[in-house]
Design an enzyme around this catalytic site. Structure first.
Site, mmCIF file in Angstrom:
data_model
loop_
_atom_site.group_PDB
_atom_site.id
_atom_site.type_symbol
_atom_site.label_atom_id
_atom_site.label_comp_id
_atom_site.label_asym_id
_atom_site.label_seq_id
_atom_site.Cartn_x
_atom_site.Cartn_y
_atom_site.Cartn_z
ATOM 1 N N ARG A 16 1.119 -1.412 -0.088
ATOM 2 C CA ARG A 16 -0.036 -0.530 0.104
ATOM 3 C C ARG A 16 0.462 1.215 0.409
ATOM 4 O O ARG A 16 2.254 1.424 -0.377
ATOM 5 C CB ARG A 16 -0.674 0.364 0.860
ATOM 6 C CG ARG A 16 -0.332 -0.904 2.987
ATOM 7 C CD ARG A 16 0.869 0.662 3.318
ATOM 8 N NE ARG A 16 0.079 1.626 3.332
ATOM 9 C CZ ARG A 16 1.340 2.204 3.322
ATOM 10 N NH1 ARG A 16 2.762 2.043 3.586
ATOM 11 N NH2 ARG A 16 0.573 3.815 3.714
ATOM 12 N N GLY A 17 0.420 2.916 -0.415
ATOM 13 C CA GLY A 17 1.284 3.602 -0.437
ATOM 14 C C GLY A 17 1.161 3.591 -1.275
ATOM 15 O O GLY A 17 1.634 3.387 -2.728
ATOM 16 N N ARG A 28 -7.851 -0.375 -7.144
ATOM 17 C CA ARG A 28 -7.779 0.634 -6.448
ATOM 18 C C ARG A 28 -8.371 1.722 -6.905
ATOM 19 O O ARG A 28 -7.084 2.366 -7.829
ATOM 20 C CB ARG A 28 -6.903 1.096 -4.890
ATOM 21 C CG ARG A 28 -6.813 -0.058 -4.081
ATOM 22 C CD ARG A 28 -5.865 -0.317 -2.999
ATOM 23 N NE ARG A 28 -6.336 1.461 -1.994
ATOM 24 C CZ ARG A 28 -5.703 1.508 -0.803
ATOM 25 N NH1 ARG A 28 -4.421 1.118 -0.734
ATOM 26 N NH2 ARG A 28 -5.827 2.492 0.124
ATOM 27 N N GLN A 37 -2.175 2.852 9.796
ATOM 28 C CA GLN A 37 -0.857 3.056 8.799
ATOM 29 C C GLN A 37 0.154 3.895 9.514
ATOM 30 O O GLN A 37 0.747 2.963 9.768
ATOM 31 C CB GLN A 37 -1.319 3.002 7.775
ATOM 32 C CG GLN A 37 -1.840 2.248 6.541
ATOM 33 C CD GLN A 37 -3.080 2.157 6.895
ATOM 34 O OE1 GLN A 37 -3.490 3.083 7.565
ATOM 35 N NE2 GLN A 37 -3.837 2.891 5.217
ATOM 36 N N ASP A 90 -1.828 10.930 -1.986
ATOM 37 C CA ASP A 90 -2.360 9.527 -2.568
ATOM 38 C C ASP A 90 -2.546 9.895 -4.697
ATOM 39 O O ASP A 90 -2.397 10.018 -5.129
ATOM 40 C CB ASP A 90 -3.227 9.243 -2.746
ATOM 41 C CG ASP A 90 -2.683 8.094 -1.010
ATOM 42 O OD1 ASP A 90 -3.010 8.210 -0.476
ATOM 43 O OD2 ASP A 90 -3.039 7.350 -2.047
ATOM 44 N N ASN A 122 -5.312 12.804 0.236
ATOM 45 C CA ASN A 122 -4.365 11.712 1.434
ATOM 46 C C ASN A 122 -5.181 11.032 2.357
ATOM 47 O O ASN A 122 -6.691 11.043 1.837
ATOM 48 C CB ASN A 122 -3.553 12.685 1.642
ATOM 49 C CG ASN A 122 -1.812 11.748 2.505
ATOM 50 O OD1 ASN A 122 -2.129 11.136 1.812
ATOM 51 N ND2 ASN A 122 -2.220 12.141 3.395
ATOM 52 N N LYS A 123 -4.159 9.587 2.949
ATOM 53 C CA LYS A 123 -5.277 8.958 4.107
ATOM 54 C C LYS A 123 -6.545 9.795 4.484
ATOM 55 O O LYS A 123 -6.040 10.938 4.618
ATOM 56 C CB LYS A 123 -4.376 8.702 4.331
ATOM 57 C CG LYS A 123 -5.397 7.808 5.932
ATOM 58 C CD LYS A 123 -5.606 6.684 5.440
ATOM 59 C CE LYS A 123 -5.045 5.778 4.081
ATOM 60 N NZ LYS A 123 -5.931 5.041 3.704
#
Ligand code: MRU
Length: 349
Positions: free
Chosen positions: A53-54, A96, A201, A242, A252-253
């Site tokens: 991930r990332g 994703r 995370q 992202d 982003n997250k």
């Protein structure tokens, strides 16, 4: 599953001849284990289930998944191999939706294969391309790290979000790359790490990475973010991204937007850090899909149910921060200063 001792000599994602090898991030920090895949479908599943991930890491992993399809194809003609490659590319693109790096990685390898005149040359070309992408990722992070390190003062406490470290990239990291580069420049940096529910995370990966690297760091709950910012104990916020759209919005997250709002409220500079592969110059913020993940991530913590059965759940995995909350964006192409909405297209070409 293979167990390995040494975290530092191996990369998060690497091309290993005819397979892709990656750290299994679902079992960290309990175990440092590696997985190897030889089929594109396996890589797609690893991306979906967050073995890897990332944004930059899934970009390179997906590209390698496409390369595997070229190697596994039994086609003898160019049209046949391209059909197999396009099929794998479609599968990988469906894993994703938010991180643009994934589409960037897949498209780059498909283009490389298309350009090759024969099937043999297509196979050779995609393998060299993914090897180059692996190296470029680390080099870009080191470059942006150096640029971002200039913004960090000796003795700073930096708040981050999620994991934008070596584990989110091939190596070195973006937000944590900035922090690493600041330390390499001789500055003392303390890191504040929000846990980052629901997938944790921050607590699992950033905490693991920073401790392994000997950083002075402190884990806080997500609900303590506003308190920490209001107490004046945070000098800067540095996060990953992202997708950064042409109008300067930073995806982003989940949780990043509330950190940005609170940082502005308390006059703390907010810096997203991302390589060129994270920029989407074709889209504006309204055209981006935010991934909705499984409700199980919210009603349970690491497999243990915490909410009553039957409760309806929302689980958006990312949020979007508008450009007016961004102090500057750190990229390997240079620093994108405010107004970032205007300057993104000037710096990133
Ligand atoms: O859902 P994840 O863990 O893939 O989300 C990762 C993030 O949001 C990171 O902050 C982002 O990809 C930047 S990574 C350098």
């Amino acid at each position: 599953m293979e167990q390995l001792e040494d975290f530092f000599t191996l990369r998060t994602v690497t091309w290993a001849g005819r397979s892709v090898r990656m750290i299994d991030q679902t079992v960290l920090p309990r175990r440092l284990a590696y997985r190897s895949y030889t089929k594109p479908a396996e890589v797609a599943e690893a991306i979906k289930t967050m073995v890897v991930r990332g944004a930059p890491a899934i970009g390179v992993a997906a590209a390698m998944g496409v390369a595997l399809s070229a190697l596994e194809s039994r086609a003898t003609g160019k049209e046949g191999i391209m059909a197999d490659i396009e099929k794998a590319a479609a599968l990988l693109r469906s894993t994703r939706p938010t991180a643009v790096n994934l589409f960037w990685g897949v498209d780059r390898v498909v283009r490389t294969a298309r350009r090759a005149p024969t099937t043999r040359e297509a196979r050779e070309a995609v393998v060299s391309e993914v090897k180059a992408m692996e190296e470029e990722d680390v080099a870009a992070n080191r470059r942006l790290g150096k640029i971002g390190a200039e913004l960090i003062d000796d003795g700073d406490t930096v708040m981050t979000q999620c994991n934008a470290g070596a584990l989110a990239t091939v190596g070195y990291g973006t937000a944590l790359g900035v922090i690493r580069a600041a330390r390499e420049a001789g500055k003392f940096v303390k890191v504040l790490v929000p846990e980052t529910r629901p997938a944790l995370q921050g607590a699992r990966l950033t905490a693991f990475e920073l401790l392994r690297d000997g950083f002075d760091c402190r884990l806080i709950s997500d609900t303590a973010v506003g308190y920490a910012l209001s107490r004046g104990v945070v000098d800067k916020v540095v996060v990953g991204a992202d997708r950064i759209t042409r109008d300067g919005w930073v995806f982003n997250k989940i949780g990043t937007y509330q950190i940005a709002v609170l940082a502005r409220r308390h006059r703390v500079p907010f810096y997203p850090a991302a390589p060129r592969s994270t920029f989407d110059l074709e889209r504006t913020h309204g055209q981006v899909t935010i991934e909705e993940r499984n409700a199980s991530e919210v009603v349970s913590i690491r497999g243990r149910r915490i909410a009553p059965r039957g409760i309806p759940v929302g689980n958006p995995a990312f949020d979007a921060t508008p450009p007016e909350l961004v102090t500057a964006i750190v990229s390997d192409a240079g620093l994108i200063r405010s107004p970032v909405a205007k300057n993104v297209r000037r710096v990133i070409s």
